[in-house]
Design an enzyme around this catalytic site. Structure first.
Site, short mmCIF file in Angstrom:
data_model
loop_
_atom_site.label_atom_id
_atom_site.label_comp_id
_atom_site.label_asym_id
_atom_site.label_seq_id
_atom_site.Cartn_x
_atom_site.Cartn_y
_atom_site.Cartn_z
N HIS A 1 0.84 -1.21 0.00
CA HIS A 1 0.00 0.00 0.00
C HIS A 1 0.86 1.25 0.00
O HIS A 1 1.78 1.38 0.81
CB HIS A 1 -0.91 0.01 1.23
CG HIS A 1 -2.08 -0.91 1.11
ND1 HIS A 1 -3.15 -0.89 1.97
CD2 HIS A 1 -2.35 -1.90 0.22
CE1 HIS A 1 -4.03 -1.79 1.62
NE2 HIS A 1 -3.57 -2.44 0.56
N LYS B 1 1.71 -0.21 15.15
CA LYS B 1 3.13 -0.26 15.48
C LYS B 1 3.57 -1.46 16.34
O LYS B 1 4.76 -1.75 16.44
CB LYS B 1 3.53 1.02 16.25
CG LYS B 1 3.52 2.26 15.39
CD LYS B 1 4.70 2.28 14.42
CE LYS B 1 4.51 3.19 13.26
NZ LYS B 1 4.53 2.57 11.95
N TYR C 1 4.25 6.57 10.04
CA TYR C 1 3.40 5.44 9.69
C TYR C 1 4.19 4.36 8.95
O TYR C 1 4.02 3.16 9.22
CB TYR C 1 2.22 5.92 8.83
CG TYR C 1 1.10 4.92 8.72
CD1 TYR C 1 0.06 4.90 9.65
CD2 TYR C 1 1.08 3.98 7.70
CE1 TYR C 1 -0.98 3.97 9.56
CE2 TYR C 1 0.06 3.04 7.59
CZ TYR C 1 -0.97 3.05 8.52
OH TYR C 1 -1.98 2.12 8.43
N PRO D 1 -3.52 0.08 18.91
CA PRO D 1 -3.28 -0.37 17.53
C PRO D 1 -3.47 0.71 16.46
O PRO D 1 -3.18 0.45 15.28
CB PRO D 1 -4.30 -1.50 17.33
CG PRO D 1 -5.32 -1.30 18.39
CD PRO D 1 -4.66 -0.61 19.53
N TYR E 1 -9.21 5.23 7.93
CA TYR E 1 -9.29 5.56 9.36
C TYR E 1 -10.35 6.65 9.48
O TYR E 1 -10.17 7.74 8.92
CB TYR E 1 -7.96 6.10 9.87
CG TYR E 1 -6.85 5.07 9.99
CD1 TYR E 1 -6.09 4.71 8.88
CD2 TYR E 1 -6.55 4.49 11.23
CE1 TYR E 1 -5.07 3.78 9.00
CE2 TYR E 1 -5.52 3.56 11.35
CZ TYR E 1 -4.79 3.21 10.24
OH TYR E 1 -3.77 2.29 10.37
P1 RFL Z 1 2.95 -11.77 21.68
O1 RFL Z 1 2.47 -11.84 20.29
O2 RFL Z 1 1.95 -11.48 22.76
O3 RFL Z 1 3.70 -13.14 21.99
C1 RFL Z 1 4.11 -13.50 23.29
C2 RFL Z 1 4.17 -15.00 23.37
O4 RFL Z 1 4.62 -15.38 24.67
C3 RFL Z 1 3.81 -16.44 25.16
N1 RFL Z 1 3.86 -16.42 26.64
C4 RFL Z 1 4.55 -17.30 27.38
N2 RFL Z 1 5.33 -18.33 27.03
C5 RFL Z 1 5.90 -19.05 28.02
N3 RFL Z 1 5.72 -18.76 29.35
C6 RFL Z 1 4.96 -17.73 29.74
N4 RFL Z 1 4.79 -17.45 31.04
C7 RFL Z 1 4.33 -16.95 28.74
N5 RFL Z 1 3.52 -15.87 28.76
C8 RFL Z 1 3.24 -15.57 27.49
C9 RFL Z 1 2.42 -16.14 24.61
O5 RFL Z 1 1.61 -17.31 24.59
C10 RFL Z 1 2.78 -15.63 23.22
O6 RFL Z 1 2.83 -16.66 22.27
O7 RFL Z 1 4.10 -10.66 21.84
P2 RFL Z 1 5.26 -10.22 20.81
O8 RFL Z 1 5.96 -11.39 20.22
O9 RFL Z 1 6.01 -9.17 21.53
O10 RFL Z 1 4.45 -9.53 19.58
C11 RFL Z 1 3.72 -8.35 19.76
C12 RFL Z 1 2.52 -8.30 18.82
O11 RFL Z 1 1.78 -9.49 18.96
C13 RFL Z 1 1.61 -7.09 19.10
O12 RFL Z 1 2.36 -5.95 19.40
C14 RFL Z 1 0.69 -6.76 17.90
O13 RFL Z 1 -0.24 -7.78 17.69
C15 RFL Z 1 -0.07 -5.43 18.13
N6 RFL Z 1 -1.00 -5.10 17.05
C16 RFL Z 1 -0.56 -4.56 15.86
N7 RFL Z 1 0.76 -4.37 15.64
C17 RFL Z 1 1.21 -3.91 14.42
O14 RFL Z 1 2.43 -3.75 14.26
N8 RFL Z 1 0.35 -3.63 13.37
C18 RFL Z 1 -1.00 -3.80 13.51
O15 RFL Z 1 -1.72 -3.60 12.53
C19 RFL Z 1 -1.52 -4.24 14.79
N9 RFL Z 1 -2.81 -4.44 14.97
C20 RFL Z 1 -2.38 -5.32 17.22
C21 RFL Z 1 -3.28 -4.97 16.15
C22 RFL Z 1 -2.88 -5.89 18.39
C23 RFL Z 1 -4.22 -6.09 18.53
N10 RFL Z 1 -4.66 -6.68 19.75
C24 RFL Z 1 -5.61 -7.71 19.83
C25 RFL Z 1 -3.95 -6.43 20.98
C26 RFL Z 1 -4.62 -5.17 16.27
C27 RFL Z 1 -5.11 -5.70 17.47
C28 RFL Z 1 -6.61 -5.85 17.56
C1 PHB Z 2 -5.14 -4.56 10.90
O1 PHB Z 2 -5.06 -4.84 9.67
O2 PHB Z 2 -5.59 -5.36 11.73
C2 PHB Z 2 -4.73 -3.21 11.34
C3 PHB Z 2 -4.20 -2.31 10.41
C4 PHB Z 2 -3.86 -1.04 10.81
C5 PHB Z 2 -4.03 -0.66 12.13
C6 PHB Z 2 -4.52 -1.56 13.07
C7 PHB Z 2 -4.88 -2.84 12.66
O3 PHB Z 2 -3.71 0.60 12.51
#
Ligand code: RFL
Ligand code: PHB
Length: 389
Positions: free
Chosen positions: A72, A296, A384, A292, A200
């Site tokens: 994109h 980032k 971004y 989110p 957005y």
């Molecule tokens: P994770 O993905 O939470 O992974 C951590 C892992 O550790 C395990 N764990 C354990 N293992 C052993 N012993 C324990 N005691 C443990 N406790 C936990 C867990 O089971 C898991 O497998 O962290 P990590 O690797 O730092 O990754 C971070 C990302 O997952 C997170 O920042 C993103 O998902 C945030 N996020 C977004 N980030 C983006 O860069 N772009 C996006 O578009 C974006 N959209 C989002 C998002 C997060 C969202 N939610 C649900 C919070 C959209 C949403 C809705």
């Molecule tokens: C997503 O695709 O889930 C997504 C994309 C951009 C955002 C947050 C979530 O800012």
């Protein structure tokens, strides 16, 4: 068992760190509390910075992202009944890629399997020990037996609720937090995206985001009260609410269908400082959380993994701990800029219960400024697409 680096958590931070270390010849073991299917079942991030894609390439896990990811060049901001495009490529020369976190995780899992590295899934009671000494250890319970791993370093990649940060004595850690008074309700549906780029939307009824996973699978979010439950939101209510928060053209062309996933996530900004405690080093959500809105979280997990892998490489190849000593400060400099950007995007786009009509007018003034000022558009775009690392 003995290894150089024991990694706690098999999310994007842990898996990418493990692969980067492997390319530098540093052996590592990953301990994960859940099953691979559970980890893959969490629908989270969808947007990758170019820097994140480059790291996937560096570890040989980028092929599918290049083949299936959607590149994109811009995003749209909707407010006052109209949409305004921000051309990020024109402003910065860079693009972003739509490629789901579940796919990134799967590709990294496959790369790890192919490399024959040890991953222990369903490891219970994982516990880091003695990280203030030169001989750290990690213990865990598996199949009714307690196991122990001796290592040089422990990487805490276990997310916000993990055990790593919780193992540090409270007096050694300073935390900074902002909890937002709303959540995001997200749905995934096998319908074509309403528009080729992300929308957005700032609306008097609350924020909405139109995003996607592919040309056939859409992901939509609406801002919702924190105490709402998924059961309060049958599909029909979700689609009606989303349409009301979009401009007429988008509302008219929105294709609806059954939700294949639906979840509510609270929004929070959180930073723990420092990110290093002796031989325990935190990376990703274990150290910081962003709302989110700026997309980032996953990208910060990737840049932390890069900084940490580089520091460990210096330690083993050049026999210097300078990189390890600087890891926390280096990573936090980038983290705070992403925390600021995510907070700013959140503040500009959501309906806040406490700022009233004055706050809403300030948001519209800011949005109008952003879409009409070349410098403001460039500033948004630079953040971004991702600041350099
Ligand atoms: P994770 O993905 O939470 O992974 C951590 C892992 O550790 C395990 N764990 C354990 N293992 C052993 N012993 C324990 N005691 C443990 N406790 C936990 C867990 O089971 C898991 O497998 O962290 P990590 O690797 O730092 O990754 C971070 C990302 O997952 C997170 O920042 C993103 O998902 C945030 N996020 C977004 N980030 C983006 O860069 N772009 C996006 O578009 C974006 N959209 C989002 C998002 C997060 C969202 N939610 C649900 C919070 C959209 C949403 C809705
Ligand atoms: C997503 O695709 O889930 C997504 C994309 C951009 C955002 C947050 C979530 O800012």
């Amino acid at each position: 068992m003995r290894t150089k680096v024991a990694i706690i958590g098999a999310g994007p931070a842990g898996l990418l760190l493990g692969q980067l270390l492997r390319t530098y010849g540093i052996d590592n073991v990953i301990l994960e509390r859940h099953t691979p299917d559970y980890v893959l079942g969490r629908i989270r991030a969808g947007l990758l910075e170019e820097g994140t894609v480059k790291l996937l390439d560096e570890v040989g896990a980028g092929q599918r992202a290049h083949a299936e990811g959607l590149v994109h060049d811009g995003i749209e901001l909707a407010f006052g009944g109209e949409r305004h495009r921000i051309d990020m490529k024109a402003a910065t020369g860079k693009t972003v890629m739509i490629y789901g976190q579940t796919e990134v995780t799967l590709d990294l899992m496959h790369a790890r399997e192919a490399a024959g590295l040890v991953s222990v899934y369903e490891a219970a009671d994982v516990m880091p020990h003695d990280f203030d000494s030169d001989h750290p250890r990690v213990t865990y319970l598996k199949d009714g037996t307690t196991h122990e791993i001796d290592c040089d370093f422990i990487a805490g990649c276990d997310g916000f609720h993990g055990v790593s940060r919780a193992s540090v004595k409270p007096s050694a850690i300073e935390t900074f937090e902002r909890v937002y008074p709303f959540g995001w309700l997200g749905i995934l549906s096998d319908t074509p995206p309403v528009s080729p780029e992300l929308i957005y939307s700032n609306h008097a009824r609350g924020f909405a985001l139109c995003t996607m996973r592919s040309t056939r699978r859409s992901r939509y979010y609406v801002q919702c009260p924190l105490d709402d439950r998924v059961e309060d939101w049958p599909d029909e209510r979700f689609w009606d609410e989303l349409k009301r928060r979009l401009d007429q053209r988008a509302a008219d062309s929105l294709v609806t269908g059954p939700a294949i996933e639906k979840s509510i996530a609270p929004l929070r900004s959180f930073v723990a400082e420092p990110m290093r405690f002796g031989r325990l080093l935190l990376a990703g959500d274990a150290a910081h959380i962003v709302p989110p809105t700026g997309a980032k979280g996953l990208n910060l997990a990737a840049s932390d993994a890069h900084y940490l892998a580089t520091a460990l490489r210096e330690y083993y190849d050049e026999k210097t701990s300078a990189g390890i000593d600087h890891y926390s400060a280096t990573a936090l400099t980038r983290v705070w800029k992403a925390v600021r950007f995510s907070w700013w995007m959140t503040s500009m786009l959501h309906k806040f219960p406490d700022t009233g009509a004055f706050g809403a007018r300030i948001q519209l003034a800011e949005l109008d400024y952003v879409v009409n000022s070349k410098s403001a558009m460039t500033s948004l775009s630079e953040n971004y697409v991702g600041l350099p690392f």
